[in-house]
Scaffold this motif. Structure first.
Motif, PDB file in Angstrom:
ATOM      1  N   ASP A 137       1.289  -0.973   0.220  1.00 17.83           N
ATOM      2  CA  ASP A 137       0.507  -0.337   0.295  1.00 17.83           C
ATOM      3  C   ASP A 137       0.947   1.089  -0.345  1.00 17.83           C
ATOM      4  OD1 ASP A 137      -1.379   2.229   2.338  1.00 17.83           O
ATOM      5  OD2 ASP A 137      -2.444   1.425   0.747  1.00 17.83           O
ATOM      6  N   MET A 138       0.675   2.650  -0.833  1.00 15.88           N
ATOM      7  CA  MET A 138       1.995   3.232  -1.559  1.00 15.88           C
ATOM      8  C   MET A 138       1.533   3.960   0.076  1.00 15.88           C
ATOM      9  SD  MET A 138       4.041   5.031  -2.908  1.00 15.88           S
ATOM     10  CE  MET A 138       3.332   4.312  -4.517  1.00 15.88           C
ATOM     11  N   GLN A 139       0.158   4.114   0.535  1.00 13.15           N
ATOM     12  CA  GLN A 139       0.311   5.552   1.527  1.00 13.15           C
ATOM     13  C   GLN A 139       1.132   5.036   2.892  1.00 13.15           C
ATOM     14  OE1 GLN A 139      -1.161   8.448   1.629  1.00 13.15           O
ATOM     15  NE2 GLN A 139      -1.060   7.878  -0.863  1.00 13.15           N
ATOM     16  N   ALA A 140       0.351   3.168   3.343  1.00  8.39           N
ATOM     17  CA  ALA A 140       1.742   3.330   4.467  1.00  8.39           C
ATOM     18  C   ALA A 140       2.865   2.927   4.114  1.00  8.39           C
ATOM     19  CB  ALA A 140       0.726   1.352   4.431  1.00  8.39           C
ATOM     20  N   LEU A 141       3.281   2.486   2.799  1.00  6.31           N
ATOM     21  CA  LEU A 141       4.924   2.818   2.140  1.00  6.31           C
ATOM     22  C   LEU A 141       5.337   3.945   2.612  1.00  6.31           C
ATOM     23  CD1 LEU A 141       7.525   2.193   1.668  1.00  6.31           C
ATOM     24  CD2 LEU A 141       6.565   2.760  -0.686  1.00  6.31           C
ATOM     25  N   LEU A 142       4.598   5.731   2.612  1.00  4.69           N
ATOM     26  CA  LEU A 142       4.725   7.023   2.822  1.00  4.69           C
ATOM     27  C   LEU A 142       4.496   6.627   4.358  1.00  4.69           C
ATOM     28  CD1 LEU A 142       3.130   8.860   0.284  1.00  4.69           C
ATOM     29  CD2 LEU A 142       5.310   8.588   0.369  1.00  4.69           C
ATOM     30  N   ARG A 143       3.612   6.612   4.933  1.00  4.18           N
ATOM     31  CA  ARG A 143       3.731   6.749   6.183  1.00  4.18           C
ATOM     32  C   ARG A 143       4.660   6.143   7.376  1.00  4.18           C
ATOM     33  NH1 ARG A 143      -0.621   5.539   6.438  1.00  4.18           N
ATOM     34  NH2 ARG A 143      -1.065   2.622   6.839  1.00  4.18           N
ATOM     35  N   GLU A 144       4.748   4.889   7.660  1.00  2.52           N
ATOM     36  CA  GLU A 144       5.597   3.961   7.801  1.00  2.52           C
ATOM     37  C   GLU A 144       7.329   3.649   7.402  1.00  2.52           C
ATOM     38  OE1 GLU A 144       3.360   2.364  10.378  1.00  2.52           O
ATOM     39  OE2 GLU A 144       1.600   3.541   9.786  1.00  2.52           O
ATOM     40  N   ILE A 145       7.199   4.315   6.720  1.00  2.11           N
ATOM     41  CA  ILE A 145       8.523   4.158   6.316  1.00  2.11           C
ATOM     42  C   ILE A 145       9.644   5.560   5.719  1.00  2.11           C
ATOM     43  CG2 ILE A 145      11.086   3.165   5.519  1.00  2.11           C
ATOM     44  CD1 ILE A 145       9.164   0.554   4.983  1.00  2.11           C
ATOM     45  N   VAL A 146       8.988   5.393   4.554  1.00  5.07           N
ATOM     46  CA  VAL A 146       9.887   7.205   4.120  1.00  5.07           C
ATOM     47  C   VAL A 146       9.607   8.643   5.279  1.00  5.07           C
ATOM     48  CG1 VAL A 146       9.827   8.302   2.286  1.00  5.07           C
ATOM     49  CG2 VAL A 146       9.064   5.544   1.497  1.00  5.07           C
ATOM     50  N   SER A 147       8.343   8.326   5.730  1.00  7.73           N
ATOM     51  CA  SER A 147       8.511   9.926   5.997  1.00  7.73           C
ATOM     52  C   SER A 147       9.563   9.693   7.281  1.00  7.73           C
ATOM     53  CB  SER A 147       6.357   9.583   7.134  1.00  7.73           C
ATOM     54  OG  SER A 147       6.505   8.952   7.652  1.00  7.73           O
ATOM     55  N   LYS A 148       9.500   8.188   7.621  1.00  3.73           N
ATOM     56  CA  LYS A 148      10.393   8.632   9.438  1.00  3.73           C
ATOM     57  C   LYS A 148      12.518   8.287   8.570  1.00  3.73           C
ATOM     58  CE  LYS A 148       7.163   6.158  11.348  1.00  3.73           C
ATOM     59  NZ  LYS A 148       6.270   4.568  12.198  1.00  3.73           N
ATOM     60  N   VAL A 149      13.110   8.163   7.096  1.00  2.00           N
ATOM     61  CA  VAL A 149      13.866   8.001   7.041  1.00  2.00           C
ATOM     62  C   VAL A 149      14.853  10.065   7.017  1.00  2.00           C
ATOM     63  CG1 VAL A 149      15.829   7.834   5.062  1.00  2.00           C
ATOM     64  CG2 VAL A 149      13.450   6.719   5.456  1.00  2.00           C
ATOM     65  N   PRO A 150      15.876  10.125   7.734  1.00  2.00           N
ATOM     66  CA  PRO A 150      16.022  11.444   7.532  1.00  2.00           C
ATOM     67  C   PRO A 150      17.072  11.831   7.448  1.00  2.00           C
ATOM     68  CG  PRO A 150      16.627  10.179   9.751  1.00  2.00           C
ATOM     69  CD  PRO A 150      15.751   9.258   8.878  1.00  2.00           C
ATOM     70  N   ASP A 151      16.832  13.298   6.139  1.00  2.00           N
ATOM     71  CA  ASP A 151      17.982  13.423   5.212  1.00  2.00           C
ATOM     72  C   ASP A 151      19.769  13.191   6.276  1.00  2.00           C
ATOM     73  OD1 ASP A 151      16.014  13.969   3.129  1.00  2.00           O
ATOM     74  OD2 ASP A 151      16.500  16.332   3.679  1.00  2.00           O
ATOM     75  N   GLU A 152      19.562  13.615   7.201  1.00  2.00           N
ATOM     76  CA  GLU A 152      20.978  13.523   8.519  1.00  2.00           C
ATOM     77  C   GLU A 152      21.629  11.667   7.435  1.00  2.00           C
ATOM     78  OE1 GLU A 152      23.623  14.487  12.011  1.00  2.00           O
ATOM     79  OE2 GLU A 152      20.753  14.503  11.735  1.00  2.00           O
ATOM     80  N   GLN A 153      20.448  10.765   8.202  1.00  2.00           N
ATOM     81  CA  GLN A 153      20.416   9.425   7.813  1.00  2.00           C
ATOM     82  C   GLN A 153      21.747   9.227   6.643  1.00  2.00           C
ATOM     83  OE1 GLN A 153      17.981   6.199   9.381  1.00  2.00           O
ATOM     84  NE2 GLN A 153      17.993   6.053   7.460  1.00  2.00           N
ATOM     85  N   VAL A 154      20.426   9.693   5.754  1.00  2.00           N
ATOM     86  CA  VAL A 154      20.825   9.894   3.981  1.00  2.00           C
ATOM     87  C   VAL A 154      22.318   9.758   3.531  1.00  2.00           C
ATOM     88  CG1 VAL A 154      20.463   9.741   2.104  1.00  2.00           C
ATOM     89  CG2 VAL A 154      18.581   9.295   3.665  1.00  2.00           C
ATOM     90  N   MET A 155      22.437  10.592   4.269  1.00  2.00           N
ATOM     91  CA  MET A 155      23.816  11.748   3.823  1.00  2.00           C
ATOM     92  C   MET A 155      25.254  10.876   4.371  1.00  2.00           C
ATOM     93  SD  MET A 155      23.160  14.082   1.881  1.00  2.00           S
ATOM     94  CE  MET A 155      21.311  12.839   1.106  1.00  2.00           C
ATOM     95  N   GLY A 156      24.733  10.388   5.297  1.00  2.00           N
ATOM     96  CA  GLY A 156      25.675   9.978   6.570  1.00  2.00           C
ATOM     97  C   GLY A 156      26.209   8.172   5.687  1.00  2.00           C
ATOM     98  N   ASP A 157      25.128   7.620   5.468  1.00  2.00           N
ATOM     99  CA  ASP A 157      25.083   6.701   4.701  1.00  2.00           C
ATOM    100  C   ASP A 157      25.500   6.170   2.793  1.00  2.00           C
ATOM    101  OD1 ASP A 157      24.094   5.009   6.607  1.00  2.00           O
ATOM    102  OD2 ASP A 157      22.049   4.971   6.121  1.00  2.00           O
ATOM    103  N   LEU A 158      25.234   7.229   1.995  1.00  2.00           N
ATOM    104  CA  LEU A 158      25.935   7.565   1.298  1.00  2.00           C
ATOM    105  C   LEU A 158      26.961   7.735   1.729  1.00  2.00           C
ATOM    106  CD1 LEU A 158      23.517  10.007  -0.698  1.00  2.00           C
ATOM    107  CD2 LEU A 158      23.848   7.851  -0.954  1.00  2.00           C
ATOM    108  N   ASP A 159      27.938   8.679   2.074  1.00  2.00           N
ATOM    109  CA  ASP A 159      29.292   8.122   2.908  1.00  2.00           C
ATOM    110  C   ASP A 159      29.877   7.169   2.870  1.00  2.00           C
ATOM    111  OD1 ASP A 159      29.656  11.192   1.768  1.00  2.00           O
ATOM    112  OD2 ASP A 159      29.218  11.667   4.211  1.00  2.00           O
ATOM    113  N   ALA A 160      29.302   6.455   3.594  1.00  2.00           N
ATOM    114  CA  ALA A 160      29.441   5.183   4.085  1.00  2.00           C
ATOM    115  C   ALA A 160      29.906   4.092   3.239  1.00  2.00           C
ATOM    116  CB  ALA A 160      28.650   4.840   4.788  1.00  2.00           C
TER     117      ALA A 160
END
Length: 296
Positions: free
Chosen positions: A128-151
């Protein structure tokens, strides 16, 4: 390939096993399509074989000591390959993103797509797309993503095959936005290609800034590829981003945004009805040329 078939990924290549039913849950990274995009448009889907490549799932150690799955592809022989970070669509690192890594590898690159939601959940298993946005995507911080890309860059360097001094990033949909942000974050980046990533948005604790907010600070030039009939990303917002780039850093001023008229969001997603073959092929050529011209 239809939704009931699975691509099994190995270090040496890709094999098809028909009649084996698979869901995203428990399947190897990049082996299936996200449940939220079923059924797949088999008649237009591109499948890039892994012959002549080393391709498969690897484990990336993140800065907080966790292990993050990533799909990596590169030529089977040689070394010193230009390095391209491939940032997932909103659906996670599913079969299409893995295929894009193989396409870059066929062009001579070391391409790696980290599973950037791995702390929050498996986007491929959510139907379910709305569940995907609500339960996963909305909880991913940009700061985490930047660090994981560096890693991920550190992992690529450590493998000894990639030349991370020739570093590029590309991303699609959710990942297109990330490309702009990373181009303002990593001074070692040579170039980025952002495919239909949103450029404006509300500031939240997870996403405090958006591309238009950091356009003036770009450290590497970015090529933006957008659809003129994208119902989620207005032409007005893209024009505002163009204006912000013109007033920005030297890298920002070197950046450009190309818009394909009468073209929807996700036009490169060959497994979905939004796919537009002519525009996708043209944009792919532009992306490769952009990386080459900017030292990737």
């Amino acid at each position: 390939m239809d939704g009931d078939r699975m691509i099994t990924l190995n270090e040496g290549g890709v094999s098809r096993r028909g009649a084996i039913k698979a869901t995203a849950t428990g399947a190897a990274l990049g082996a299936t399509f996200a449940l939220s995009v079923q059924p797949i448009q088999a008649q237009t889907m591109i499948t890039t074989p892994a012959d002549g490549l080393t391709a498969g799932v690897v484990k990336v150690k993140t800065k907080d000591g966790k292990e993050m799955d990533a799909y990596r592809a590169m030529p089977a022989s040689g070394q010193g390959f230009g390095t391209i970070l491939v940032v997932q669509e909103i659906f996670g690192v599913h079969a299409h993103i893995a295929d894009l890594c193989r396409r870059f590898a066929k062009a001579g690159y070391y391409a790696i797509a980290p599973e950037l939601y791995f702390r929050q959940g498996d986007a491929k298993a959510v139907s379910d797309m709305q569940a995907l946005l609500r339960e996963i995507v909305s909880k991913v911080p940009d700061e985490q993503v930047m660090g994981d890309l560096d890693a991920t860059v550190a992992f690529a360097k450590g493998e000894g095959k990639a030349d991370t001094a020739k570093l590029g990033i590309t991303g699609f949909c959710w990942g297109g936005r990330i490309v702009w942000l990373y181009a303002a974050q990593n001074p070692a980046l040579k170039a980025g290609v952002a495919w239909y990533g949103r450029v404006v948005g509300d500031s939240t604790p997870m996403t405090p800034k958006h591309p238009i907010d950091i356009a003036k600070d770009l450290k590497a030039p970015v090529l933006g590829l957008y659809g003129g009939a994208d119902t989620g990303i207005s032409n007005e917002s893209v024009d505002k981003m163009r204006a912000a780039l013109k007033a920005g850093s030297p890298a920002a001023q070197k950046s450009q945004i190309d818009t394909y008229p009468d073209t929807p969001h996700g036009f490169n997603a060959d497994y979905r009805p939004s796919f537009r073959k002519e525009q996708a092929e043209d944009a792919w050529k532009k992306a490769l040329a952009w990386f080459k011209a900017n030292g990737v």
